[in-house]
Design a protein around this motif. Structure first.
Motif, short mmCIF file in Angstrom:
data_model
loop_
_atom_site.label_atom_id
_atom_site.label_comp_id
_atom_site.label_asym_id
_atom_site.label_seq_id
_atom_site.Cartn_x
_atom_site.Cartn_y
_atom_site.Cartn_z
N GLY A 28 31.51 -29.35 -21.94
CA GLY A 28 31.21 -29.93 -20.63
C GLY A 28 30.52 -28.93 -19.72
N ALA A 51 18.92 -25.42 -23.21
CA ALA A 51 18.04 -26.55 -22.89
C ALA A 51 17.89 -26.69 -21.37
CB ALA A 51 18.61 -27.84 -23.49
N GLY A 52 18.98 -26.50 -20.64
CA GLY A 52 18.92 -26.61 -19.17
C GLY A 52 18.01 -25.53 -18.58
N LEU A 55 14.42 -26.46 -19.21
CA LEU A 55 13.98 -27.55 -18.33
C LEU A 55 13.74 -27.02 -16.90
CD1 LEU A 55 16.36 -30.37 -19.63
CD2 LEU A 55 13.85 -30.36 -19.82
N ARG A 56 14.64 -26.13 -16.44
CA ARG A 56 14.45 -25.57 -15.08
C ARG A 56 13.19 -24.71 -15.02
NH1 ARG A 56 20.14 -26.01 -15.32
NH2 ARG A 56 20.32 -24.09 -16.51
N MET A 72 15.86 -35.97 -12.53
CA MET A 72 16.92 -36.30 -13.50
C MET A 72 18.05 -35.28 -13.42
SD MET A 72 15.04 -38.12 -16.66
CE MET A 72 16.45 -39.15 -16.96
N ILE A 73 17.71 -34.01 -13.28
CA ILE A 73 18.76 -32.97 -13.19
C ILE A 73 19.61 -33.18 -11.93
CG2 ILE A 73 19.14 -30.49 -12.79
CD1 ILE A 73 17.05 -29.90 -14.88
N ILE A 78 20.18 -37.30 -18.43
CA ILE A 78 19.62 -36.56 -19.56
C ILE A 78 18.14 -36.88 -19.72
CG2 ILE A 78 19.79 -36.19 -22.05
CD1 ILE A 78 22.85 -36.89 -21.65
N VAL A 79 17.35 -35.82 -19.70
CA VAL A 79 15.89 -35.93 -19.79
C VAL A 79 15.52 -36.46 -21.19
CG1 VAL A 79 13.79 -34.49 -19.78
CG2 VAL A 79 15.65 -34.02 -18.14
N THR A 84 12.43 -32.29 -24.00
CA THR A 84 13.33 -31.16 -24.28
C THR A 84 13.05 -30.56 -25.66
OG1 THR A 84 14.92 -32.47 -23.04
CG2 THR A 84 15.74 -30.46 -24.08
N GLY A 104 23.64 -26.57 -24.90
CA GLY A 104 23.47 -27.76 -24.05
C GLY A 104 22.58 -28.81 -24.68
N PHE A 105 22.46 -28.79 -25.97
CA PHE A 105 21.64 -29.75 -26.71
C PHE A 105 22.20 -29.84 -28.12
CE2 PHE A 105 18.39 -31.19 -29.51
CZ PHE A 105 17.62 -32.06 -28.79
N LEU A 140 32.21 -24.56 -11.61
CA LEU A 140 30.87 -24.98 -11.16
C LEU A 140 30.72 -24.81 -9.66
CD1 LEU A 140 30.40 -28.23 -13.30
CD2 LEU A 140 29.28 -26.02 -13.65
N ARG A 143 29.91 -21.20 -9.02
CA ARG A 143 28.92 -20.55 -9.89
C ARG A 143 27.87 -19.79 -9.08
NH1 ARG A 143 26.64 -23.38 -15.26
NH2 ARG A 143 26.13 -25.11 -13.89
N ARG A 147 21.99 -23.69 -7.97
CA ARG A 147 21.54 -24.87 -8.70
C ARG A 147 21.74 -26.15 -7.91
NH1 ARG A 147 23.29 -24.58 -14.95
NH2 ARG A 147 23.38 -26.82 -14.53
N ASP A 149 22.28 -28.99 -8.93
CA ASP A 149 23.23 -29.93 -9.51
C ASP A 149 24.67 -29.43 -9.44
OD1 ASP A 149 22.69 -27.95 -11.37
OD2 ASP A 149 22.62 -29.29 -13.10
N1 LIG Z 1 19.68 -31.52 -23.54
C1 LIG Z 1 19.65 -31.49 -22.21
C2 LIG Z 1 20.24 -30.40 -21.49
C3 LIG Z 1 20.21 -30.42 -20.10
N2 LIG Z 1 19.61 -31.45 -19.46
C4 LIG Z 1 19.60 -31.53 -17.99
O1 LIG Z 1 19.86 -30.28 -17.40
C5 LIG Z 1 21.06 -30.34 -16.63
C6 LIG Z 1 21.75 -28.99 -16.64
O2 LIG Z 1 22.06 -28.64 -17.97
P1 LIG Z 1 22.73 -27.24 -18.30
O3 LIG Z 1 23.01 -27.19 -19.77
O4 LIG Z 1 21.91 -26.15 -17.73
O5 LIG Z 1 24.11 -27.36 -17.50
P2 LIG Z 1 25.50 -26.68 -17.80
O6 LIG Z 1 26.22 -27.51 -18.82
O7 LIG Z 1 25.18 -25.31 -18.33
O8 LIG Z 1 26.22 -26.63 -16.49
C7 LIG Z 1 21.85 -31.49 -17.24
O9 LIG Z 1 22.83 -32.03 -16.37
C8 LIG Z 1 20.71 -32.48 -17.51
O10 LIG Z 1 20.28 -33.11 -16.32
C9 LIG Z 1 19.04 -32.49 -20.18
O11 LIG Z 1 18.51 -33.42 -19.58
N3 LIG Z 1 19.05 -32.49 -21.54
#
Ligand SMILES: Nc1ccn([C@@H]2O[C@H](COP(=O)(O)OP(=O)(O)O)[C@@H](O)[C@H]2O)c(=O)n1
Ligand SMILES: Nc1ncnc2c1ncn2[C@@H]1O[C@H](COP(=O)(O)OP(=O)(O)O)[C@@H](O)[C@H]1O
Ligand SMILES: [Mg+2]
Length: 208
Positions: A28, A51-52, A55-56, A72-73, A78-79, A84, A104-105, A140, A143, A147, A149
């Motif tokens: 999570g 992955a996050g 995307l950033r 989306m973030i 999820i993008v 991704t 994260g993927f 979070l 943190r 961010r 989100d």
């Molecule tokens: N495979 C993924 C990973 C992240 N994301 C997006 O990026 C956001 C942040 O991902 P993150 O992995 O950096 O977040 P944390 O789990 O590290 O807090 C997610 O809530 C999604 O909006 C996505 O769309 N697809």
């Protein structure tokens, strides 16, 4: 469009030829994926791809998808995997390494199925950080990485997406015997001790 498709095909072909080793790092939001990946990189020489983070970086680069990704973030959504996966493939090829922590993927069934179809890569295993929501929320909210989100409203949406869409992916890999589950609600050093056991080859464990 034509040139883009040819380029993507080339990327898929050369990745398939390289047959990189991949570990998916799931859990999570706030479960400690990024923190533990940094430790794993130091000790076991994997390349960490979040992955996050990718995307950033794509938002910051001013890409044409930037606004869509940012929205989306902010909503905790999820993008689309097409976006991704392209970023992950590019980063894998550019790294020169042959073993990766993909953090994260895949976050939903669409991520998982598309990655498998496009790259033909099966993960070695899935590292799953299991952590109660209450602890993740606390982490979070403190943190402090600026961010967009990490606010309580978006955090609640991310928790729901995790339960509805990401846990089924973990269940999918559990059924295949691929999940290595870690109790993540402990201090960072203790969590890493458990992680080390997963990454240490069996023969060495017997000796040690
Ligand atoms: N495979 C993924 C990973 C992240 N994301 C997006 O990026 C956001 C942040 O991902 P993150 O992995 O950096 O977040 P944390 O789990 O590290 O807090 C997610 O809530 C999604 O909006 C996505 O769309 N697809
Ligand atoms: N075991 C832990 N105990 C306490 N705080 C932690 C622990 N692991 C990570 N943190 C902190 O919690 C926050 C979220 O960790 P992070 O690694 O970014 O998680 P994720 O990538 O899963 O969202 C960070 O501020 C990090 O320093
Ligand atoms: Mg992270």
């Amino acid at each position: 469009m034509g040139a883009v498709n040819v380029a993507n095909k080339d990327i898929n072909v050369s990745l398939a030829e390289k047959k990189p080793r991949v570990v998916f790092v799931l859990g999570g939001p706030g479960s400690g994926k990024g923190t533990q990946c940094a430790n794993i990189v130091e000790h076991f020489h994997y390349t960490h791809l979040s992955a996050g983070d990718l995307l950033r970086a794509e938002i910051k680069s001013g890409s044409e998808n930037g606004t869509m990704i940012q929205n989306m973030i902010k909503e905790g959504k999820i993008v689309p995997s097409e976006v991704t996966i392209k970023l992950l493939e590019k980063a894998m090829l550019e790294s020169g390494n042959d073993k990766f922590l993909i953090d994260g993927f895949p976050r939903n069934e669409e991520n998982r199925a598309a990655f498998e179809a496009v790259t033909k890569i099966e993960p070695e295993f899935v590292l799953f950080f299991n952590c109660p929501e209450e602890e993740m929320e606390k982490r979070l909210l403190s943190r402090n990485q600026g961010r967009e989100d990490d606010n309580i409203e978006t955090i609640r949406k991310r928790f729901k997406v995790f339960l509805d869409s990401s846990l089924p992916v973990i269940e999918y890999y559990k059924a295949k015997g691929k999940v290595r589950e870690i109790e993540a609600a402990k201090p960072i050093g203790e969590v890493f001790e458990a992680v080390k056991v997963v990454f240490t080859p069996k023969a060495e464990k017997v000796v040690a």
